[in-house]
Design a protein around this motif. Structure first.
Motif, short mmCIF file in Angstrom:
data_model
loop_
_atom_site.label_atom_id
_atom_site.label_comp_id
_atom_site.label_asym_id
_atom_site.label_seq_id
_atom_site.Cartn_x
_atom_site.Cartn_y
_atom_site.Cartn_z
N LYS A 1 0.51 -0.91 -0.36
CA LYS A 1 -0.30 -0.15 0.03
C LYS A 1 0.79 1.41 0.08
N LEU A 2 2.17 0.82 0.74
CA LEU A 2 2.75 2.27 0.69
C LEU A 2 3.85 2.28 -0.41
N ALA A 3 3.72 1.45 -1.37
CA ALA A 3 4.44 1.76 -2.50
C ALA A 3 3.52 2.55 -3.65
N GLN A 4 2.55 1.68 -3.62
CA GLN A 4 1.45 1.82 -4.71
C GLN A 4 0.51 3.67 -4.43
N GLY A 5 0.34 3.94 -2.36
CA GLY A 5 0.34 5.25 -2.43
C GLY A 5 1.21 6.14 -2.72
N LEU A 6 2.46 5.78 -2.53
CA LEU A 6 3.54 6.99 -3.40
C LEU A 6 3.67 6.95 -3.99
N TRP A 7 3.42 5.43 -5.04
CA TRP A 7 3.30 6.33 -6.52
C TRP A 7 3.13 6.91 -6.98
N LEU A 8 0.99 7.30 -6.89
CA LEU A 8 0.22 8.28 -6.96
C LEU A 8 0.69 9.50 -6.26
N LEU A 9 1.33 9.42 -5.24
CA LEU A 9 1.91 10.44 -4.75
C LEU A 9 2.44 11.53 -5.51
N ALA B 1 10.79 8.90 -7.96
CA ALA B 1 10.34 7.95 -7.04
C ALA B 1 9.79 7.17 -7.73
N SER B 2 8.93 7.24 -8.46
CA SER B 2 7.89 6.72 -9.56
C SER B 2 7.92 5.44 -9.89
N LYS B 3 9.42 5.36 -10.84
CA LYS B 3 9.86 4.40 -10.84
C LYS B 3 10.86 3.40 -9.95
N ILE B 4 11.15 4.13 -8.95
CA ILE B 4 11.47 3.39 -7.21
C ILE B 4 10.60 2.63 -6.92
N CYS B 5 8.87 3.02 -6.74
CA CYS B 5 7.88 2.67 -6.22
C CYS B 5 8.02 1.23 -7.15
N GLN B 6 7.68 1.70 -8.58
CA GLN B 6 7.54 0.74 -9.49
C GLN B 6 8.31 -0.92 -9.11
N ASP B 7 9.26 -0.52 -9.12
CA ASP B 7 10.49 -1.24 -8.82
C ASP B 7 9.92 -1.94 -7.24
N ALA B 8 9.82 -1.45 -6.31
CA ALA B 8 10.36 -2.04 -4.96
C ALA B 8 8.66 -2.99 -4.78
N LEU B 9 7.73 -2.89 -5.38
CA LEU B 9 6.60 -4.16 -5.58
C LEU B 9 7.45 -5.76 -6.09
N ASP B 10 8.48 -5.31 -6.76
CA ASP B 10 9.15 -6.83 -7.01
C ASP B 10 10.69 -6.62 -6.46
N ALA B 11 10.85 -7.56 -5.03
CA ALA B 11 11.83 -7.60 -4.27
C ALA B 11 13.61 -8.01 -5.25
N GLY B 12 12.63 -8.57 -6.43
CA GLY B 12 14.13 -8.65 -7.30
C GLY B 12 14.47 -7.34 -7.69
N ARG B 13 13.99 -7.13 -8.08
CA ARG B 13 13.99 -6.00 -9.56
C ARG B 13 14.51 -4.37 -8.51
N PHE B 14 14.32 -4.39 -7.13
CA PHE B 14 14.42 -3.13 -6.23
C PHE B 14 15.86 -3.13 -6.11
N PRO B 15 16.57 -4.18 -5.39
CA PRO B 15 18.38 -3.75 -5.38
C PRO B 15 18.88 -3.24 -6.36
N ARG B 16 18.84 -2.87 -7.26
CA ARG B 16 19.50 -2.03 -8.27
C ARG B 16 19.75 -1.12 -8.05
N SER C 1 8.26 9.37 2.20
CA SER C 1 7.41 8.36 2.33
C SER C 1 8.51 7.53 1.53
N LEU C 2 9.51 7.57 0.27
CA LEU C 2 10.36 7.12 0.39
C LEU C 2 11.45 6.49 0.98
N ARG C 3 11.56 7.72 1.34
CA ARG C 3 13.02 6.77 2.63
C ARG C 3 12.35 5.64 3.31
N LEU C 4 11.09 5.44 3.86
CA LEU C 4 10.30 4.30 4.69
C LEU C 4 10.36 3.27 4.02
N LEU C 5 9.74 2.99 2.75
CA LEU C 5 9.32 2.16 1.67
C LEU C 5 11.36 1.63 1.52
#
Length: 349
Positions: free
Chosen positions: A15-23, A78-93, A282-286
């Motif tokens: 929910k944080l990632a989805q809300g942050l993407w919209l924000l 920030a929006s791109k980071i939120c999208q990758d946050a939903l995929d644990a395999g892509r976020f470490p990049r 929000s991005l820092r918390l995510l």
């Protein structure tokens, strides 16, 4: 000491990632709005450049345009980071990118706040700029044949009619300058000769004002000349009767106009600053919540997120130390080069 520590179950992270993407996309639109507001203010200031003595006031719209453009890039990533946050395999990049990203983002967010503060604090600079600029504008009003000043009369007349004002401080400013060109004076007239001789600088001064000072809403026909001579007009007393010219000075009118514009823009940018700050928090918390998931098979575990791993002072010094070391090393290299040059220079005998 960890600052703003929070627990994030899997669903809460989603929910944080989805809300942050919209924000972040809302903040992107807000960044474009900030740039537009800066352009509007810049245009309004340039419209009256002929009655402004310096360009210091342009620092406000210039700053707004810079932070507006920077905000577009910050919130896009920030929006791109939120999208990758939903995929644990892509976020470490994003791991090596996030630290400089947050440093740049905080810098431009603070710069946005400074722009808001400056929009309220530039009244003194604006007033002094207009005071000198209007004084010169009135002084060169008559120089319609001089290159570079051909439109000075037109600009001042339009200004006085648009803002319903007269002179710099008030209408008496026109009494102190020769605003009628010599080409329109009859030097064979005794009155003209006497007025010129009575002035130390040989100027033709009258207690009158240009037509653009006339107030069209006055029921009495406009009195432009001999404004302080009661006997020159029937049923007239300039000290008690409301004159049928504009009484407000143009400096006061322009200061009120521009400060009203900048204060309105400042209030809008302040709300955008709060929105931008919410995106970064929000991005820092995510980010910190997702770091605990990296490299684990079970990505639906509960993790902890925080704003700062250390105290505020320690975090600031962590970012500043590399910069300070860079400048310290640079100074040592320059001092070493200077010392080597001095040692290599032969001493004259």
């Amino acid at each position: 000491m960890v600052v703003m520590k929070m627990k994030f179950p899997f669903q809460k992270r989603v929910k944080l990632a989805q809300g942050l993407w919209l924000l972040s996309w809302c903040a992107t639109v807000a960044g474009a709005t900030t740039f537009t507001l800066g352009c509007i203010l810049k245009t309004e200031l340039r419209r009256r450049a002929e009655v402004m003595d310096n360009q210091d006031i342009h620092i406000v719209p210039n700053t707004l345009m810079i932070v507006g453009l920077a905000s577009l890039g910050i919130n896009y990533f920030a929006s791109k980071i939120c999208q990758d946050a939903l995929d644990a395999g892509r976020f470490p990049r994003w791991k090596n990118f996030l630290k400089p990203y947050f440093a740049v983002s905080c810098f431009f967010t603070v710069l946005m706040l400074l722009a808001v503060i400056m929009s309220y604090a530039m009244k003194g600079s604006l007033e002094s700029s207009l005071k000198a600029g209007l004084r010169n504008g009135i002084r060169f009003y008559k120089d319609t044949d001089t290159p570079g000043r051909c439109f000075q009369k037109q600009n001042i007349d339009r200004l006085q009619m648009e803002f319903q004002c007269c002179g710099n401080n008030d209408f008496r400013d026109w009494f102190e300058v020769q605003w009628i060109s010599n080409r329109y004076l009859d030097f064979s007239s005794k009155e003209v000769k006497d007025r010129i001789k009575s002035n130390v600088d040989g100027r033709y001064l009258v207690d009158g004002v240009p037509f653009s000072c006339c107030n069209p809403s006055s029921p009495r026909p406009c009195i432009q000349y001999q404004l302080t001579n009661n006997s020159a007009h029937y049923n007239y007393d300039y000290q008690t009767e409301e004159l049928n010219i504009y009484l407000r000075g143009c400096r006061e009118a322009l200061v009120n106009y521009y400060m009203g514009l900048m204060n309105t823009i400042g209030a809008g940018v302040l709300s955008i600053f709060l929105l931008q700050g919410s995106v970064l928090v929000s991005l820092r918390l995510l980010q910190t919540a997702m770091e605990a998931v990296a490299g684990k098979e079970n990505t639906e575990i509960e993790t902890e997120g925080y704003l700062l791993e250390k105290g505020v002072k320690e975090t600031i010094m962590e970012y500043l130390n590399p910069v300070l070391k860079f400048f310290l090393l640079k100074n040592q290299v320059e001092e070493g080069s200077a010392a080597a040059t001095t040692a290599a220079t032969p001493t004259p005998t």
